[in-house]
Design a protein around this motif. Structure first.
Motif, PDB file in Angstrom:
ATOM      1  N   PRO A 119     -83.433 101.562  47.105  1.00  0.00           N
ATOM      2  CA  PRO A 119     -84.180 100.807  46.089  1.00  0.00           C
ATOM      3  C   PRO A 119     -83.468  99.578  45.554  1.00  0.00           C
ATOM      4  N   SER A 120     -82.168  99.690  45.291  1.00  0.00           N
ATOM      5  CA  SER A 120     -81.453  98.531  44.734  1.00  0.00           C
ATOM      6  C   SER A 120     -81.428  97.363  45.713  1.00  0.00           C
ATOM      7  N   ILE A 121     -81.476  97.657  47.018  1.00  0.00           N
ATOM      8  CA  ILE A 121     -81.453  96.609  48.048  1.00  0.00           C
ATOM      9  C   ILE A 121     -82.860  96.076  48.294  1.00  0.00           C
ATOM     10  N   TYR A 122     -83.829  96.985  48.494  1.00  0.00           N
ATOM     11  CA  TYR A 122     -85.157  96.462  48.845  1.00  0.00           C
ATOM     12  C   TYR A 122     -85.808  95.725  47.680  1.00  0.00           C
ATOM     13  N   ARG A 123     -85.397  96.033  46.451  1.00  0.00           N
ATOM     14  CA  ARG A 123     -85.921  95.252  45.320  1.00  0.00           C
ATOM     15  C   ARG A 123     -85.334  93.838  45.318  1.00  0.00           C
ATOM     16  N   LEU A 124     -84.078  93.706  45.754  1.00  0.00           N
ATOM     17  CA  LEU A 124     -83.489  92.372  45.902  1.00  0.00           C
ATOM     18  C   LEU A 124     -84.239  91.562  46.963  1.00  0.00           C
ATOM     19  N   ILE A 125     -84.561  92.225  48.077  1.00  0.00           N
ATOM     20  CA  ILE A 125     -85.294  91.556  49.159  1.00  0.00           C
ATOM     21  C   ILE A 125     -86.674  91.128  48.678  1.00  0.00           C
ATOM     22  N   ALA A 126     -87.342  92.034  47.968  1.00  0.00           N
ATOM     23  CA  ALA A 126     -88.681  91.731  47.444  1.00  0.00           C
ATOM     24  C   ALA A 126     -88.631  90.545  46.485  1.00  0.00           C
ATOM     25  N   ALA A 127     -87.621  90.537  45.616  1.00  0.00           N
ATOM     26  CA  ALA A 127     -87.493  89.453  44.634  1.00  0.00           C
ATOM     27  C   ALA A 127     -87.196  88.121  45.316  1.00  0.00           C
ATOM     28  N   LEU A 169     -90.152 105.393  60.842  1.00  0.00           N
ATOM     29  CA  LEU A 169     -89.329 104.771  59.804  1.00  0.00           C
ATOM     30  C   LEU A 169     -90.120 103.774  58.957  1.00  0.00           C
ATOM     31  N   TYR A 170     -91.389 103.558  59.290  1.00  0.00           N
ATOM     32  CA  TYR A 170     -92.221 102.642  58.502  1.00  0.00           C
ATOM     33  C   TYR A 170     -92.212 103.117  57.048  1.00  0.00           C
ATOM     34  N   PRO A 171     -92.109 102.198  56.071  1.00  0.00           N
ATOM     35  CA  PRO A 171     -91.971 102.635  54.677  1.00  0.00           C
ATOM     36  C   PRO A 171     -93.156 103.440  54.178  1.00  0.00           C
ATOM     37  N   SER A 172     -92.872 104.446  53.383  1.00  0.00           N
ATOM     38  CA  SER A 172     -93.926 105.282  52.804  1.00  0.00           C
ATOM     39  C   SER A 172     -94.770 104.459  51.832  1.00  0.00           C
ATOM     40  N   ARG A 173     -95.921 104.982  51.500  1.00  0.00           N
ATOM     41  CA  ARG A 173     -96.792 104.296  50.542  1.00  0.00           C
ATOM     42  C   ARG A 173     -96.068 104.109  49.206  1.00  0.00           C
ATOM     43  N   GLU A 174     -95.286 105.117  48.799  1.00  0.00           N
ATOM     44  CA  GLU A 174     -94.568 105.047  47.519  1.00  0.00           C
ATOM     45  C   GLU A 174     -93.520 103.933  47.544  1.00  0.00           C
ATOM     46  N   LEU A 175     -92.775 103.855  48.654  1.00  0.00           N
ATOM     47  CA  LEU A 175     -91.773 102.801  48.769  1.00  0.00           C
ATOM     48  C   LEU A 175     -92.446 101.427  48.766  1.00  0.00           C
ATOM     49  N   GLN A 176     -93.543 101.310  49.523  1.00  0.00           N
ATOM     50  CA  GLN A 176     -94.249 100.028  49.575  1.00  0.00           C
ATOM     51  C   GLN A 176     -94.721  99.595  48.185  1.00  0.00           C
ATOM     52  N   ARG A 177     -95.269 100.522  47.420  1.00  0.00           N
ATOM     53  CA  ARG A 177     -95.779 100.159  46.102  1.00  0.00           C
ATOM     54  C   ARG A 177     -94.648  99.730  45.162  1.00  0.00           C
ATOM     55  N   ASP A 178     -93.509 100.401  45.249  1.00  0.00           N
ATOM     56  CA  ASP A 178     -92.366  99.996  44.426  1.00  0.00           C
ATOM     57  C   ASP A 178     -91.864  98.619  44.858  1.00  0.00           C
ATOM     58  N   TRP A 179     -91.786  98.400  46.177  1.00  0.00           N
ATOM     59  CA  TRP A 179     -91.376  97.106  46.742  1.00  0.00           C
ATOM     60  C   TRP A 179     -92.338  96.015  46.254  1.00  0.00           C
ATOM     61  N   LEU A 180     -93.620  96.282  46.353  1.00  0.00           N
ATOM     62  CA  LEU A 180     -94.633  95.285  45.982  1.00  0.00           C
ATOM     63  C   LEU A 180     -94.612  94.979  44.482  1.00  0.00           C
ATOM     64  N   THR A 181     -94.278  95.971  43.679  1.00  0.00           N
ATOM     65  CA  THR A 181     -94.155  95.739  42.231  1.00  0.00           C
ATOM     66  C   THR A 181     -93.018  94.770  41.945  1.00  0.00           C
ATOM     67  N   ALA A 182     -91.856  95.013  42.585  1.00  0.00           N
ATOM     68  CA  ALA A 182     -90.708  94.107  42.404  1.00  0.00           C
ATOM     69  C   ALA A 182     -91.050  92.711  42.920  1.00  0.00           C
ATOM     70  N   TYR A 183     -91.770  92.665  44.018  1.00  0.00           N
ATOM     71  CA  TYR A 183     -92.173  91.373  44.578  1.00  0.00           C
ATOM     72  C   TYR A 183     -93.078  90.606  43.608  1.00  0.00           C
ATOM     73  N   LEU A 184     -94.105  91.282  43.108  1.00  0.00           N
ATOM     74  CA  LEU A 184     -95.060  90.612  42.221  1.00  0.00           C
ATOM     75  C   LEU A 184     -94.401  90.133  40.930  1.00  0.00           C
ATOM     76  N   GLU A 185     -93.456  90.914  40.420  1.00  0.00           N
ATOM     77  CA  GLU A 185     -92.726  90.485  39.215  1.00  0.00           C
ATOM     78  C   GLU A 185     -91.982  89.179  39.489  1.00  0.00           C
ATOM     79  N   SER A 186     -91.310  89.105  40.637  1.00  0.00           N
ATOM     80  CA  SER A 186     -90.558  87.907  40.995  1.00  0.00           C
ATOM     81  C   SER A 186     -91.488  86.728  41.276  1.00  0.00           C
ATOM     82  N   TYR A 187     -92.550  86.984  42.036  1.00  0.00           N
ATOM     83  CA  TYR A 187     -93.487  85.920  42.407  1.00  0.00           C
ATOM     84  C   TYR A 187     -94.156  85.331  41.164  1.00  0.00           C
ATOM     85  N   LYS A 188     -94.566  86.202  40.253  1.00  0.00           N
ATOM     86  CA  LYS A 188     -95.208  85.720  39.019  1.00  0.00           C
ATOM     87  C   LYS A 188     -94.214  84.940  38.159  1.00  0.00           C
TER      88      LYS A 188
END
Length: 364
Positions: free
Chosen positions: A131-139, A272-291
């Motif tokens: 999580p600490s890494i993929y949130r950085l990538i999303a941001a 190894l494709y990300p689970s729905r839960e991981l994707q949603r957490d990733w997308l939340t971090a992404y949307l926060e950064s994008y906005k």
């Protein structure tokens, strides 16, 4: 001989040098005599990075590869000019560097490019799930997606034009396959995957379905596999490198493409494709950064995450189709020792496996 490179706004040094991919040191030393004239030849060390399956990448340095001043020399893969717009690549280098999202480009040469080394290490596949890494990538992706085009310049998503280009190249090989030995190879390669007619129909199907989805056109990396992510543990940050396919494209394509890369490259494994839960957490971090980067209210709702999740699922299909076509073409042209046919089959098989399920997704 040298000249300015007619890419983006600022002139880029172009050196009229061709580097032998089999014995690159001599040519690289000639380059470095211009870029780093204070370096003594006997002190120059070179390190070959082997993560790529398209180009050859060599780090040049005195002392340590992680010290400031290290030069990366990228030798373009055989026939890659058929796939990549090199002028556009240089322009993307300049745009991303000007927004502090990418390294400085030093020069181009006949069969490659030199640019600044981004300190850190290539991200390991297993860290994609942390999580600490993929949130950085999303941001970081959110930051890049927020970069606006030059005022008054219309932007079109790259996807359909690039797919059409790839499909035309495949067709060219099919049409010329009757007599030549290389043509026989290409026919076998295509039949092991899917017929040209099937691939052509699938592109039209994708275009009909995805063109109805309201995914914004943003500045995308378009090739975010782990070898293109540099992780700096000390500074707690990630940077994206290699902009061969960077251009304006659908927001959901860039994200879906990255999710597909969780499956790996050498041995593609879609478990190894990300689970729905991981994707949603990733997308939340992404949307926060994008906005945040586009100056909007940062609050992210569940409905927004769901909408983007559905768009990403659908555009992940286009990503698998795109790189499936790319791998078919690489199996004809590339001199790199990699099983491109197997890679094409893996990407296209998953496309067909998921197509019906993802096309059926709705907000309800």
């Amino acid at each position: 001989m040298e000249r300015g490179f007619p890419g983006a706004g600022n002139q880029i040094l172009h050196l009229d040098i061709h580097i032998d991919e089999h014995q690159p040191r001599t040519g690289i030393l000639e380059l470095l005599s211009r870029l780093r004239p204070h370096w003594k030849e006997q002190d120059i060390q070179m390190k070959t990075f082997t993560e790529g399956i398209t180009n050859q990448l060599i780090g040049c340095f005195v002392g340590s590869v992680q010290e400031p001043g290290c030069v990366l020399v990228r030798l373009y893969g055989r026939m890659t000019e058929l796939f990549v717009n090199r002028d556009r690549e240089v322009e993307m280098f300049q745009v991303l560097h000007s927004h502090d999202c990418g390294p400085k480009i030093y020069c181009t040469f006949q069969n490659g490019i030199c640019y600044e080394f981004v300190r850190g290490t290539v991200l390991e596949d297993k860290l994609l799930r942390q999580p600490s890494i993929y949130r950085l990538i999303a941001a970081e992706m959110g930051r890049i997606h927020s970069i606006q085009p030059k005022r008054g310049r219309p932007v079109e998503p790259l996807l359909w034009a690039k797919m059409s280009q790839f499909l035309t190249l495949v067709q060219t090989h099919v049409n010329s396959s009757s007599a030549e030995q290389g043509g026989i190879k290409s026919t076998v390669a295509l039949h092991e995957v899917h017929s040209f007619e099937t691939l052509s129909m699938e592109m039209e199907s994708l275009k009909r379905h995805l063109s109805q989805i309201d995914s914004p056109t943003v500045l995308c990396h378009n090739d975010l596999l782990t070898k293109n992510i540099i992780y700096n543990h000390k500074e707690g940050m990630v940077k994206f490198i290699d902009y061969e396919y960077a251009d304006y494209n659908y927001q959901a394509f860039d994200i879906g493409n990255h999710f597909n890369e969780f499956a790996g490259v050498n041995d593609v494994n879609y478990s190894l494709y990300p689970s729905r839960e991981l994707q949603r957490d990733w997308l939340t971090a992404y949307l926060e950064s994008y906005k945040h980067s586009t100056g909007r209210e940062v609050t992210v709702t569940e409905a927004e995450v769901t909408q983007l999740y559905i768009q990403v699922c659908k555009f992940s299909l286009a990503s698998n189709y795109f790189w499936g076509l790319w791998a078919i073409l690489q199996s004809y042209y590339s001199s790199i020792d990699f099983d491109f046919q197997r890679y094409a089959k893996a990407r296209l098989n998953y496309y067909f496996e998921k197509k019906e399920e993802y096309f059926a997704l709705t907000k309800n």
